[in-house]
Design an enzyme around this catalytic site. Structure first.
Site, PDB file in Angstrom:
ATOM      1  N   GLU A  59       1.363  -1.119   0.261  1.00 40.18           N
ATOM      2  CA  GLU A  59       0.199   0.332  -0.462  1.00 40.18           C
ATOM      3  C   GLU A  59       0.780   1.345   0.068  1.00 40.18           C
ATOM      4  OE1 GLU A  59      -2.357  -3.477   2.951  1.00 40.18           O
ATOM      5  OE2 GLU A  59       0.099  -2.812   2.385  1.00 40.18           O
ATOM      6  N   ALA A 161      12.044 -37.358  -5.587  1.00 37.95           N
ATOM      7  CA  ALA A 161      11.931 -37.964  -7.272  1.00 37.95           C
ATOM      8  C   ALA A 161      12.558 -39.249  -7.035  1.00 37.95           C
ATOM      9  CB  ALA A 161      13.524 -37.222  -8.103  1.00 37.95           C
TER      10      ALA A 161
END
Length: 381
Positions: A59, A161
């Site tokens: 902001e 993996a």
């Protein structure tokens, strides 16, 4: 707070704010990713995102760009403006002082220090506040932050993996490389978004990994944002579970800059003399009753380090314990089109199941081809 009625224009501007928030995903932790767009007379007059903890929030960047054009403007922000004095002043007060007329917020901040207080400040100043626009998309920006604010425990992802037959290494321990180079680049992209990377000492002793994010590889990711430089990249904390202090302290990871947490059951007496590039701290955690680190105690303790997202890259035994103790929020599996044989090492060592009703059930989220391999993302149900 008004009952929301959002226009197509509102959705367009909030979608832009969400895209801006994503630009901080490699740098903002432990703070959340936040984007902000300020609109006056159907024109964007200010935009910004939160880049790094301690620096101005989204902001503030947007207001600085808008200047006087922020008066009577509409502010679109992906997370409720903060209301407390932390590393920076409250954004809710900054919006009030800038004279905005309307604030559209995607979601309420789960941080107990904010949680509606920012909205209250805005409403008490006479600003129209509307909440809930693209809330689901905004939540996806900060899953780890939200979970930690609500439970004081990080969002935990286990990455592995394997071959098509579910093997992670040959019988002799050789595993380089199961997956191809594109899959390994993809891992860098995910690693870079984590607060911390965790593995066991067995993996470190066997593979001597760096456990860092290699910027040159990260740059090759399709979704990489050019505005970040190597010096701005936030390296995740490296957490090594070394229950019985087996590491020599000469491993590769100690020669690389960044924080390292050595988690053990008892202190070692050679850390004071350790001279290395890494910033090393030992963390003592209680025994789980079986001579191992108590994972429940560990993940609770990690809240003290403001770890939102914890990425686990470990062997079958440690990964299995995270599953067995129901600590896994997400499982990412890179699977290669290879067959490694029955004597090769299994993917995950889980508890014994005698009924299909008891098996670990995950919710499939995504299957993507990455080079010659596939990436499977599943969440805990």
């Amino acid at each position: 707070m008004n009952s929301p009625h959002f226009s197509d224009q509102d959705k367009t501007y909030m979608a832009l704010a969400i895209e801006l928030a994503k630009k901080g995903r490699f740098t903002t932790a432990p703070n959340p990713n936040v984007g902000c767009v300020i609109v006056a007379n159907n024109m964007i007059v200010g935009a910004g995102f939160h880049f790094k903890a301690g620096e101005p929030h989204a902001e503030v960047h947007a207001l600085a760009e808008a200047e006087m054009k922020a008066i009577n403007a509409t502010c679109y922000v992906t997370l409720e403006p903060c209301s407390h004095f932390g590393r920076t002043p409250p954004c809710a007060i900054a919006l009030v002082k800038a004279g905005v007329k309307r604030v559209v917020i995607a979601m309420v901040d789960p941080n107990p220090k904010v949680a509606g207080r920012g909205i209250k400040i805005l409403e008490e100043a006479g600003i129209t506040v509307e909440v809930g626009l693209l809330a689901t998309d905004a939540k996806m920006l900060n899953l780890g932050f939200i979970k930690r604010m609500q439970t004081k425990i990080a969002r935990i992802t286990v990455k592995m993996a394997a071959s098509l037959d579910g093997k992670t290494a040959l019988e002799n321990g050789e595993s380089k490389w199961i997956t191809g180079p594109k899959a390994r680049l993809d891992v860098q992209y995910y690693r870079a978004q984590q607060s911390a990377l965790l593995t066991g000492s067995g993996t470190v002793l066997a593979d001597d990994p760096s456990l860092n994010v290699r910027f040159s590889e990260l740059q090759q990711a399709p979704d990489f944002s050019d505005e970040i430089k190597a010096s701005q990249l936030r390296q995740p904390i490296r957490i090594i579970l070394d229950s019985h202090n087996k590491l020599t302290l000469k491993e590769k990871l100690f020669g690389l800059a960044g924080r390292v947490l050595l988690v053990a059951l008892s202190p070692r007496d050679d850390l004071n003399a350790l001279n290395c590039i890494a910033e090393v701290e030992q963390v003592i955690v209680k025994d789980d009753g079986h001579g191992r680190i108590d994972l429940q105690a560990l993940v609770t303790l990690l809240n003290d380090y403001e770890i939102n997202d914890l990425w686990v890259e470990a062997g079958a035994k440690l990964a299995g314990e995270f599953f067995n103790q129901q600590l896994v929020d997400q499982f990412i599996l890179y699977q290669a089109p290879k067959l490694m044989g029955e004597k090769s090492r299994n993917l995950v060592n889980l508890a014994h199941f005698s009924k299909m009703d008891d098996v670990v059930q995950l919710s499939l989220q995504e299957v993507t081809i990455i080079g010659d391999d596939i990436r499977i993302i599943s969440d805990r149900k």
